[in-house]
Design an enzyme around this catalytic site. Structure first.
Site, PDB file in Angstrom:
ATOM      1  N   GLY A 111       0.819  -1.214   0.000  1.00 24.94           N
ATOM      2  CA  GLY A 111       0.000   0.000   0.000  1.00 24.94           C
ATOM      3  C   GLY A 111       0.851   1.263   0.000  1.00 24.94           C
ATOM      4  O   GLY A 111       0.404   2.311  -0.467  1.00 24.94           O
ATOM      5  N   GLU A 114       1.663   1.849  -3.498  1.00 24.65           N
ATOM      6  CA  GLU A 114       0.421   2.294  -4.145  1.00 24.65           C
ATOM      7  C   GLU A 114       0.086   3.742  -3.788  1.00 24.65           C
ATOM      8  O   GLU A 114      -0.462   4.485  -4.597  1.00 24.65           O
ATOM      9  CB  GLU A 114      -0.722   1.345  -3.756  1.00 24.65           C
TER      10      GLU A 114
END
Ligand code: CAA
Length: 260
Positions: A111, A114
């Site tokens: 994440g 991301e």
């Protein structure tokens, strides 16, 4: 004792630039749902602040973010994951309309990678590493990694990262087109601020509409992107800054932009 706990995101404003810093260093800024909610709230507030032109997103000097919080996910069911609605929190981050520069020191994994991929520009320190290690946990990227990484660095390189889970160095990331500026580790924030400052000097409406066109084209097809480009291009002829920018060019003087 929730009210007394440390803020999960720190915000520092130095108009026209704001710096938001993830603040869970003991867990390597693992993105718990609470952290993501706090980030979405702070980033939206900065986005709405008229004095802020460009936002820098940092994880501090040691780590950008080591991904979603594995401890909060280990025993979750699909329904738990659905009800946490982190998708909505990510969507709020992706919906900001001012430029966001990721200032990456240390790992940007899962994440965290991301999160950087959702930003518009990436400045990285030489020890930074980018990776999508989810496969090693028996899952896969769930916040844009499988899509944005493929668009950013090409499907073959992205496929290798997603299927092996192995990270790439900052130098490899720069060679692949993921990193705009590669600098010494202690220069990440100054370099990100410098880049933010250059963008903040430009006519603000043009910055937002040009950014929107680039992002839209990446997220949709060429035809839709060209339509958006044309619409935004035309709209800019209604700004004071367009009149000023072109008059200044013709009169051979420096333009004085007002951001409207
Ligand atoms: N979630 C929860 N806690 C984490 C974490 C994470 N993603 N990453 C690190 N931490 C915690 C560790 O558990 C440890 O806590 P304790 O001190 O309480 O044990 C602390 O942060 C320090 O971590 P390490 O001791 O592991 O530090 P290290 O320097 O040895 O290793 C690392 C650093 C290589 C980044 C390693 O921490 C690591 O591999 N982390 C997990 C990376 C990962 O798999 N990320 C993907 C998560 S899934 C995801 O992100 C899904 C999605 O797409 C949305």
């Amino acid at each position: 004792m929730r009210a007394m706990s440390k803020p999960l995101v720190l915000v520092e404003k130095d108009d026209p630039i704001a710096v938001a810093t993830l603040n869970r260093p003991d867990a390597l800024n693992a993105l718990s749902p609470e952290m993501l909610a706090s980030l979405a709230e702070e980033m939206e507030a900065l986005n709405a602040d008229e004095a802020v032109r460009v936002i820098v997103l940092s994880g501090g000097p040691k780590v950008f973010a080591a991904g979603a919080d594995i401890k909060a996910m280990a025993t979750a069911s699909p329904v738990d994951i659905y009800l946490r609605n982190t998708r909505q929190l990510w969507a709020r981050l992706w919906a900001l309309d001012k430029p966001v520069i990721a200032a990456v020191n240390g790992v940007a994994f899962g994440g965290g990678c991301e999160l950087a991929l959702g930003c518009d520009l990436i400045v990285a320190g030489e020890s930074a590493r980018f990776g999508q290690p989810e496969i090693k946990l028996g899952i896969m990227p769930g916040a844009g990694g499988s899509q944005r990484l493929a668009k950013a660095i090409g499907p073959y390189r992205a496929m290798e990262m997603v299927l092996t889970g192995d990270p790439i160095s900052a130098a490899e990331a720069q060679a692949a087109g993921l990193v705009n500026r590669l600098v010494a580790d202690d220069q990440v924030l100054p370099a990100a601020r410098e880049l933010a400052g250059r963008i903040a000097e430009r006519p603000a409406v043009a910055v937002r509409l040009a950014r929107a066109a680039v992002r839209y084209g990446v997220e949709h097809g060429l035809r839709e992107g060209l339509e958006m480009e044309r619409r935004n291009y035309r709209l800019l002829y209604d700004t004071q800054d367009q009149k000023e920018g072109m008059a200044a060019f013709i009169e051979k003087r420096k333009a004085k932009f007002v951001g409207k």
